[in-house]
Design a protein around this motif. Structure first.
Motif, PDB file in Angstrom:
ATOM      1  N   GLU A  46      39.192 -73.414 -46.737  1.00 58.41           N
ATOM      2  CA  GLU A  46      39.239 -74.754 -46.172  1.00 58.41           C
ATOM      3  C   GLU A  46      38.334 -74.797 -44.949  1.00 58.41           C
ATOM      4  O   GLU A  46      38.192 -73.807 -44.239  1.00 58.41           O
ATOM      5  CB  GLU A  46      40.666 -75.116 -45.774  1.00 58.41           C
ATOM      6  CG  GLU A  46      41.589 -75.232 -46.963  1.00 58.41           C
ATOM      7  CD  GLU A  46      42.928 -75.835 -46.590  1.00 58.41           C
ATOM      8  OE1 GLU A  46      42.995 -76.552 -45.582  1.00 58.41           O
ATOM      9  OE2 GLU A  46      43.889 -75.572 -47.315  1.00 58.41           O
ATOM     10  N   SER A  47      37.728 -75.933 -44.739  1.00 60.33           N
ATOM     11  CA  SER A  47      36.867 -76.075 -43.568  1.00 60.33           C
ATOM     12  C   SER A  47      37.274 -77.315 -42.782  1.00 60.33           C
ATOM     13  O   SER A  47      37.716 -78.310 -43.343  1.00 60.33           O
ATOM     14  CB  SER A  47      35.403 -76.177 -43.989  1.00 60.33           C
ATOM     15  OG  SER A  47      35.202 -77.309 -44.789  1.00 60.33           O
ATOM     16  N   ILE A  48      37.140 -77.203 -41.476  1.00 55.81           N
ATOM     17  CA  ILE A  48      37.447 -78.300 -40.571  1.00 55.81           C
ATOM     18  C   ILE A  48      36.173 -78.628 -39.810  1.00 55.81           C
ATOM     19  O   ILE A  48      35.604 -77.762 -39.143  1.00 55.81           O
ATOM     20  CB  ILE A  48      38.585 -77.933 -39.608  1.00 55.81           C
ATOM     21  CG1 ILE A  48      39.851 -77.662 -40.415  1.00 55.81           C
ATOM     22  CG2 ILE A  48      38.794 -79.020 -38.576  1.00 55.81           C
ATOM     23  CD1 ILE A  48      41.024 -77.222 -39.591  1.00 55.81           C
ATOM     24  N   ASN A  49      35.720 -79.857 -39.950  1.00 55.99           N
ATOM     25  CA  ASN A  49      34.519 -80.295 -39.256  1.00 55.99           C
ATOM     26  C   ASN A  49      34.901 -80.963 -37.945  1.00 55.99           C
ATOM     27  O   ASN A  49      35.839 -81.752 -37.884  1.00 55.99           O
ATOM     28  CB  ASN A  49      33.719 -81.275 -40.121  1.00 55.99           C
ATOM     29  CG  ASN A  49      33.211 -80.621 -41.382  1.00 55.99           C
ATOM     30  OD1 ASN A  49      32.857 -79.453 -41.371  1.00 55.99           O
ATOM     31  ND2 ASN A  49      33.179 -81.359 -42.470  1.00 55.99           N
ATOM     32  N   ILE A  50      34.157 -80.638 -36.900  1.00 52.11           N
ATOM     33  CA  ILE A  50      34.380 -81.245 -35.592  1.00 52.11           C
ATOM     34  C   ILE A  50      33.304 -82.298 -35.388  1.00 52.11           C
ATOM     35  O   ILE A  50      32.117 -81.978 -35.396  1.00 52.11           O
ATOM     36  CB  ILE A  50      34.315 -80.186 -34.479  1.00 52.11           C
ATOM     37  CG1 ILE A  50      35.382 -79.114 -34.713  1.00 52.11           C
ATOM     38  CG2 ILE A  50      34.498 -80.835 -33.106  1.00 52.11           C
ATOM     39  CD1 ILE A  50      35.284 -77.930 -33.794  1.00 52.11           C
ATOM     40  N   PRO A  51      33.694 -83.566 -35.235  1.00 48.35           N
ATOM     41  CA  PRO A  51      32.693 -84.620 -35.051  1.00 48.35           C
ATOM     42  C   PRO A  51      31.896 -84.415 -33.758  1.00 48.35           C
ATOM     43  O   PRO A  51      32.432 -83.945 -32.751  1.00 48.35           O
ATOM     44  CB  PRO A  51      33.518 -85.901 -34.957  1.00 48.35           C
ATOM     45  CG  PRO A  51      34.878 -85.557 -35.430  1.00 48.35           C
ATOM     46  CD  PRO A  51      35.050 -84.092 -35.263  1.00 48.35           C
ATOM     47  N   GLN A  52      30.617 -84.785 -33.810  1.00 50.67           N
ATOM     48  CA  GLN A  52      29.769 -84.607 -32.640  1.00 50.67           C
ATOM     49  C   GLN A  52      30.223 -85.487 -31.485  1.00 50.67           C
ATOM     50  O   GLN A  52      30.126 -85.087 -30.330  1.00 50.67           O
ATOM     51  CB  GLN A  52      28.313 -84.892 -32.986  1.00 50.67           C
ATOM     52  CG  GLN A  52      27.686 -83.788 -33.789  1.00 50.67           C
ATOM     53  CD  GLN A  52      26.198 -84.012 -33.986  1.00 50.67           C
ATOM     54  OE1 GLN A  52      25.702 -85.114 -33.778  1.00 50.67           O
ATOM     55  NE2 GLN A  52      25.499 -82.978 -34.392  1.00 50.67           N
ATOM     56  N   TRP A  53      30.725 -86.684 -31.780  1.00 57.61           N
ATOM     57  CA  TRP A  53      31.168 -87.562 -30.700  1.00 57.61           C
ATOM     58  C   TRP A  53      32.340 -86.954 -29.940  1.00 57.61           C
ATOM     59  O   TRP A  53      32.480 -87.148 -28.732  1.00 57.61           O
ATOM     60  CB  TRP A  53      31.516 -88.956 -31.212  1.00 57.61           C
ATOM     61  CG  TRP A  53      32.644 -88.993 -32.201  1.00 57.61           C
ATOM     62  CD1 TRP A  53      32.553 -88.956 -33.553  1.00 57.61           C
ATOM     63  CD2 TRP A  53      34.045 -89.056 -31.907  1.00 57.61           C
ATOM     64  NE1 TRP A  53      33.807 -88.993 -34.120  1.00 57.61           N
ATOM     65  CE2 TRP A  53      34.734 -89.055 -33.135  1.00 57.61           C
ATOM     66  CE3 TRP A  53      34.777 -89.120 -30.730  1.00 57.61           C
ATOM     67  CZ2 TRP A  53      36.120 -89.103 -33.219  1.00 57.61           C
ATOM     68  CZ3 TRP A  53      36.164 -89.170 -30.817  1.00 57.61           C
ATOM     69  CH2 TRP A  53      36.808 -89.170 -32.054  1.00 57.61           C
ATOM     70  N   LEU A  54      33.187 -86.188 -30.640  1.00 58.19           N
ATOM     71  CA  LEU A  54      34.315 -85.540 -29.984  1.00 58.19           C
ATOM     72  C   LEU A  54      33.837 -84.411 -29.071  1.00 58.19           C
ATOM     73  O   LEU A  54      34.338 -84.240 -27.955  1.00 58.19           O
ATOM     74  CB  LEU A  54      35.287 -85.010 -31.030  1.00 58.19           C
ATOM     75  CG  LEU A  54      36.587 -84.405 -30.534  1.00 58.19           C
ATOM     76  CD1 LEU A  54      37.417 -85.461 -29.808  1.00 58.19           C
ATOM     77  CD2 LEU A  54      37.371 -83.830 -31.690  1.00 58.19           C
ATOM     78  N   SER A  55      32.843 -83.671 -29.531  1.00 54.32           N
ATOM     79  CA  SER A  55      32.284 -82.585 -28.728  1.00 54.32           C
ATOM     80  C   SER A  55      31.598 -83.124 -27.474  1.00 54.32           C
ATOM     81  O   SER A  55      31.790 -82.604 -26.370  1.00 54.32           O
ATOM     82  CB  SER A  55      31.279 -81.773 -29.551  1.00 54.32           C
ATOM     83  OG  SER A  55      31.901 -81.197 -30.661  1.00 54.32           O
ATOM     84  N   ILE A  56      30.819 -84.170 -27.639  1.00 52.07           N
ATOM     85  CA  ILE A  56      30.129 -84.769 -26.495  1.00 52.07           C
ATOM     86  C   ILE A  56      31.147 -85.368 -25.526  1.00 52.07           C
ATOM     87  O   ILE A  56      31.004 -85.254 -24.301  1.00 52.07           O
ATOM     88  CB  ILE A  56      29.103 -85.813 -26.971  1.00 52.07           C
ATOM     89  CG1 ILE A  56      27.975 -85.111 -27.724  1.00 52.07           C
ATOM     90  CG2 ILE A  56      28.555 -86.623 -25.804  1.00 52.07           C
ATOM     91  CD1 ILE A  56      27.023 -86.035 -28.432  1.00 52.07           C
ATOM     92  N   GLY A  57      32.191 -85.976 -26.050  1.00 47.83           N
ATOM     93  CA  GLY A  57      33.251 -86.520 -25.205  1.00 47.83           C
ATOM     94  C   GLY A  57      33.948 -85.433 -24.394  1.00 47.83           C
ATOM     95  O   GLY A  57      34.266 -85.637 -23.220  1.00 47.83           O
ATOM     96  N   ALA A  58      34.173 -84.270 -25.006  1.00 46.53           N
ATOM     97  CA  ALA A  58      34.810 -83.162 -24.289  1.00 46.53           C
ATOM     98  C   ALA A  58      33.900 -82.642 -23.183  1.00 46.53           C
ATOM     99  O   ALA A  58      34.365 -82.299 -22.086  1.00 46.53           O
ATOM    100  CB  ALA A  58      35.167 -82.042 -25.259  1.00 46.53           C
TER     101      ALA A  58
END
Length: 73
Positions: A46-58
């Motif tokens: 299984e893979s979990i993708n992390i959205p780029q907007w969430l990373s930039i927000g963090a």
């Protein structure tokens, strides 16, 4: 270093890690059939993708927390 500055640094590091990796994957064992003492297991990836907007927000939130922590000191 106080807890606010450490929290800001952790948010920035996690945001950068999520931005550059894009996500992570793991293998999970699942029991497909169980007949008496015989058990059939299947390995699923299984893979979990992390959205780029969430990373930039963090990253942005970590920078804000870091700056606010420096101003209070």
């Amino acid at each position: 270093m106080n807890a606010i500055r450490i929290t800001g640094i952790v948010l920035i590091v996690l945001g950068l890690a999520g931005f550059f990796t894009g996500g992570f994957s793991f293998t999970k064992d699942r029991t497909a059939a169980k007949i008496g003492p015989i058990q059939l297991t299947v390995k699923e990836e299984e893979s979990i993708n992390i959205p780029q907007w969430l990373s930039i927000g963090a990253i942005v939130l970590g920078a804000v927390v870091l700056v606010m922590g420096a101003r209070k000191s």
